[in-house]
Design an enzyme around this catalytic site. Structure first.
Site, PDB file in Angstrom:
ATOM      1  N   LEU A  45       0.741  -1.241  -0.203  1.00  0.00           N
ATOM      2  CA  LEU A  45       0.132   0.082  -0.150  1.00  0.00           C
ATOM      3  C   LEU A  45       0.997   1.455   0.203  1.00  0.00           C
ATOM      4  CD1 LEU A  45      -3.005  -0.537   2.875  1.00  0.00           C
ATOM      5  CD2 LEU A  45      -3.221  -0.431   0.092  1.00  0.00           C
ATOM      6  N   GLU A  62      -5.247   9.095   3.740  1.00  0.00           N
ATOM      7  CA  GLU A  62      -4.490   9.897   4.913  1.00  0.00           C
ATOM      8  C   GLU A  62      -3.567   8.778   5.898  1.00  0.00           C
ATOM      9  OE1 GLU A  62      -5.280  13.003   4.660  1.00  0.00           O
ATOM     10  OE2 GLU A  62      -5.738  13.588   3.119  1.00  0.00           O
ATOM     11  N   ARG A  80     -19.195 -17.699  20.463  1.00  0.00           N
ATOM     12  CA  ARG A  80     -19.966 -16.520  20.118  1.00  0.00           C
ATOM     13  C   ARG A  80     -20.148 -17.141  18.213  1.00  0.00           C
ATOM     14  NH1 ARG A  80     -18.233 -12.648  19.406  1.00  0.00           N
ATOM     15  NH2 ARG A  80     -17.930 -12.165  16.973  1.00  0.00           N
ATOM     16  N   ASP A  96      -9.639 -12.422  10.038  1.00  0.00           N
ATOM     17  CA  ASP A  96     -10.204 -11.028  10.538  1.00  0.00           C
ATOM     18  C   ASP A  96      -8.842 -10.854  11.397  1.00  0.00           C
ATOM     19  OD1 ASP A  96     -11.567 -12.263  12.087  1.00  0.00           O
ATOM     20  OD2 ASP A  96     -13.030  -9.690  12.558  1.00  0.00           O
ATOM     21  N   LYS A 136     -24.985  -0.667   4.590  1.00  0.00           N
ATOM     22  CA  LYS A 136     -25.130  -1.730   5.778  1.00  0.00           C
ATOM     23  C   LYS A 136     -26.356  -0.343   6.602  1.00  0.00           C
ATOM     24  CE  LYS A 136     -21.796  -4.514   7.751  1.00  0.00           C
ATOM     25  NZ  LYS A 136     -21.232  -4.545   8.708  1.00  0.00           N
ATOM     26  N   GLU A 163      -7.837  -8.398   6.203  1.00  0.00           N
ATOM     27  CA  GLU A 163      -8.689  -7.772   5.853  1.00  0.00           C
ATOM     28  C   GLU A 163      -8.497  -6.793   5.811  1.00  0.00           C
ATOM     29  OE1 GLU A 163     -13.491  -7.840   7.179  1.00  0.00           O
ATOM     30  OE2 GLU A 163     -12.057  -6.647   8.521  1.00  0.00           O
ATOM     31  N   GLU A 178     -20.032   6.224  15.614  1.00  0.00           N
ATOM     32  CA  GLU A 178     -21.625   4.978  15.550  1.00  0.00           C
ATOM     33  C   GLU A 178     -20.774   3.347  16.639  1.00  0.00           C
ATOM     34  OE1 GLU A 178     -23.646   1.533  14.844  1.00  0.00           O
ATOM     35  OE2 GLU A 178     -21.579   1.280  14.235  1.00  0.00           O
TER      36      GLU A 178
END
Length: 224
Positions: A45, A62, A80, A96, A136, A163, A178
């Site tokens: 990257l 950024e 879970r 992930d 979403k 990921e 959020e």
């Protein structure tokens, strides 16, 4: 016992320690491999960022933030989802553990850099989820790529999953707030707040598009 092992044990609840302690060394090995995979993708990257800056006289990123999922989060996710708690299970079921977030200036930069990244011949795209074109329900927007990258160890080459999430500055700002708000408990007007968050996400998306249009107008005049 080194600091990494101590940190690993302290983050486990008592009933999980006996299950996982015997796999401490394999676990630390997996974490090392995940960190190496992050370094591989981050390097790619950063190279693209440098080339983009030279070619177009601006940096598309950024910021780049990387993280390895915490041991307790790994165990909780395995439980879970009903998977066994073992290093083998982590490798086979959790994709992930190694994650990178790329904060871009504009939406079209996200797609341009993502396309260049997955075109590299040692990168395999496993899955892409475009929450920018199809947000979403709560308004979350981001481009998620699940990549497989080779890690060259002393005695073997190993394919590792990473990921990568691409967001604009505005998308990242919204997602961060959020995330903090959704863990607040005993909220009497939760439904109303949910609607307001959706509206804020739409406003931010429109702002991203307008800023991109302004940039395009400026660049078009510079080319004349």
């Amino acid at each position: 016992m080194n600091l990494a092992e101590l940190d690993f044990r302290e983050k486990m609840v008592p009933e999980q320690v006996d299950i996982v302690l015997k796999e401490t060394q394999p676990f630390l090995g997996l974490m090392m491999e995940c960190r190496c995979a992050l370094m591989e993708v981050e390097t790619k990257l950063n190279v693209l960022n440098e080339e983009f800056a030279l070619k177009y006289n601006r940096n598309p990123f950024e910021a780049i933030k990387s993280r390895i999922k915490k041991p307790i989060s790994i165990v909780e996710k395995l439980k879970r989802k009903g998977f066994p708690i073992s290093v083998k299970s982590m490798e086979e079921n959790l994709f992930d553990i190694a994650g990178i977030r790329v904060i871009c200036s504009f939406v079209d930069d996200i797609y341009a850099i993502a396309a260049l990244l997955v075109q590299q011949d040692d990168i395999t795209l496993i899955e892409a989820k475009d929450y920018i074109k199809k947000p979403k329900q709560n308004g979350y927007r981001s481009l998620h790529l699940l990549l497989e990258v080779p890690v060259f160890l002393a005695e073997e080459k190993k394919s590792m999953k990473v990921e990568v999430q691409f967001r604009t500055i505005a998308m990242d700002f919204w997602a961060s707030l959020e995330h903090k708000l959704k863990y607040k408990k005993d909220i009497s007007d939760a439904e109303e707040i949910f609607v307001e968050l959706q509206e804020c996400a739409d406003i931010i998306s429109n702002m991203d598009l307008r800023m991109q249009e302004i940039r395009n107008r400026i660049e078009a005049q510079e080319e004349k």
